[in-house]
Design a protein around this motif. Structure first.
Motif, mmCIF file in Angstrom:
data_model
loop_
_atom_site.group_PDB
_atom_site.id
_atom_site.type_symbol
_atom_site.label_atom_id
_atom_site.label_comp_id
_atom_site.label_asym_id
_atom_site.label_seq_id
_atom_site.Cartn_x
_atom_site.Cartn_y
_atom_site.Cartn_z
ATOM 1 N N UNK A 145 0.827 -1.216 0.000
ATOM 2 C CA UNK A 145 0.000 0.000 0.000
ATOM 3 C C UNK A 145 0.856 1.258 0.000
ATOM 4 N N UNK A 146 1.958 1.218 0.728
ATOM 5 C CA UNK A 146 2.868 2.363 0.758
ATOM 6 C C UNK A 146 3.417 2.632 -0.648
ATOM 7 N N UNK A 147 3.787 1.576 -1.355
ATOM 8 C CA UNK A 147 4.303 1.725 -2.717
ATOM 9 C C UNK A 147 3.215 2.227 -3.670
ATOM 10 N N UNK A 148 2.024 1.679 -3.551
ATOM 11 C CA UNK A 148 0.915 2.122 -4.409
ATOM 12 C C UNK A 148 0.625 3.606 -4.199
ATOM 13 N N UNK A 149 0.659 4.043 -2.938
ATOM 14 C CA UNK A 149 0.387 5.446 -2.625
ATOM 15 C C UNK A 149 1.419 6.387 -3.230
ATOM 16 N N UNK A 150 2.620 5.897 -3.470
ATOM 17 C CA UNK A 150 3.703 6.756 -3.968
ATOM 18 C C UNK A 150 3.899 6.661 -5.487
ATOM 19 N N UNK A 151 3.134 5.815 -6.155
ATOM 20 C CA UNK A 151 3.283 5.625 -7.605
ATOM 21 C C UNK A 151 3.191 6.927 -8.392
ATOM 22 N N UNK A 152 2.315 7.813 -8.003
ATOM 23 C CA UNK A 152 2.115 9.052 -8.756
ATOM 24 C C UNK A 152 3.348 9.962 -8.748
ATOM 25 N N UNK A 153 4.260 9.753 -7.807
ATOM 26 C CA UNK A 153 5.467 10.578 -7.696
ATOM 27 C C UNK A 153 6.563 10.150 -8.677
ATOM 28 N N UNK A 154 6.383 9.015 -9.346
ATOM 29 C CA UNK A 154 7.480 8.404 -10.104
ATOM 30 C C UNK A 154 7.355 8.618 -11.602
ATOM 31 N N UNK A 155 8.528 8.560 -12.262
ATOM 32 C CA UNK A 155 8.515 8.611 -13.721
ATOM 33 C C UNK A 155 8.083 7.231 -14.251
ATOM 34 N N UNK A 156 7.895 7.140 -15.555
ATOM 35 C CA UNK A 156 7.362 5.913 -16.157
ATOM 36 C C UNK A 156 8.256 4.693 -15.913
ATOM 37 N N UNK A 157 9.560 4.875 -15.984
ATOM 38 C CA UNK A 157 10.475 3.745 -15.768
ATOM 39 C C UNK A 157 10.369 3.217 -14.341
ATOM 40 N N UNK A 158 10.312 4.121 -13.402
ATOM 41 C CA UNK A 158 10.199 3.701 -11.997
ATOM 42 C C UNK A 158 8.828 3.102 -11.713
#
Length: 179
Positions: A145-158
């Motif tokens: 859940x922590x990773x899902x919540x932070x997905x919007x902060x990342x570029x496409x590769x990440x």
């Protein structure tokens, strides 16, 4: 006996801050043999301030080959406090190379995974992957859940790498059901 150990420790610590190349080289060899986790902060300080390739190489060899679990705590602490990208890259890579258990520090590696570039994230991915076998299903779900919540902060590769990490963690939660 304890007094001898303390004396040797002080000598090695002093040697790691020496400007004399021979003393430094000798001390690094001694540290490599002794393997004491208490010297990790000194090694990292030296790694941060040296420009000599050979010294860096020796320090990285020591960090990459640590074998005592107490060293994991010291490296995780160093990762938490050192945000300089090159140094952080060395430290995270050392964590997966030395193969120690970092499950107690999984959140630090998830933070590094999210906050830094793809290459550092890839190293953090490997540490996370190798350190989740003893985590509970609830603990794994929390990290997912922590990773899902932070997905919007990342570029496409990440994002691709993050989805792969989430998939790997999800798979581990499913494996736990059958054990």
């Amino acid at each position: 006996m304890e007094e001898d150990y303390q004396k040797k420790f002080r000598e090695m610590r002093s040697g790691l801050s020496s400007n004399d190349a021979k003393i430094l080289a000798s001390t690094l060899q001694e540290v490599k043999k002794s393997g004491t986790s208490a010297l990790i902060p000194d090694l990292i300080g030296l790694l941060r301030r040296t420009n000599k390739k050979e010294v860096k190489s020796q320090i990285l060899e020591i960090l990459n080959n640590l074998k005592t679990q107490a060293s994991a705590k010291e490296l995780a602490k160093a990762i938490r406090t050192n945000k300089q990208k090159t140094l952080l890259s060395y430290l995270v890579a050392a964590c997966w190379k030395n193969g120690l258990d970092y499950s107690d520090f999984i959140d630090e590696f998830i933070d590094v995974f999210v906050q830094y570039d793809y290459l550092i994230a890839l190293d953090a991915f490997t540490v996370i992957e190798n350190s989740t076998r003893d985590l509970s299903k609830d603990s794994l779900e929390e990290r997912i859940n922590k990773l899902k919540d932070r997905l919007s902060e990342m570029d496409d590769h990440k994002k691709v790498l993050t989805r792969e990490l989430i998939h790997m963690l999800r798979k581990k939660t499913e494996e736990d059901q059958f054990e």
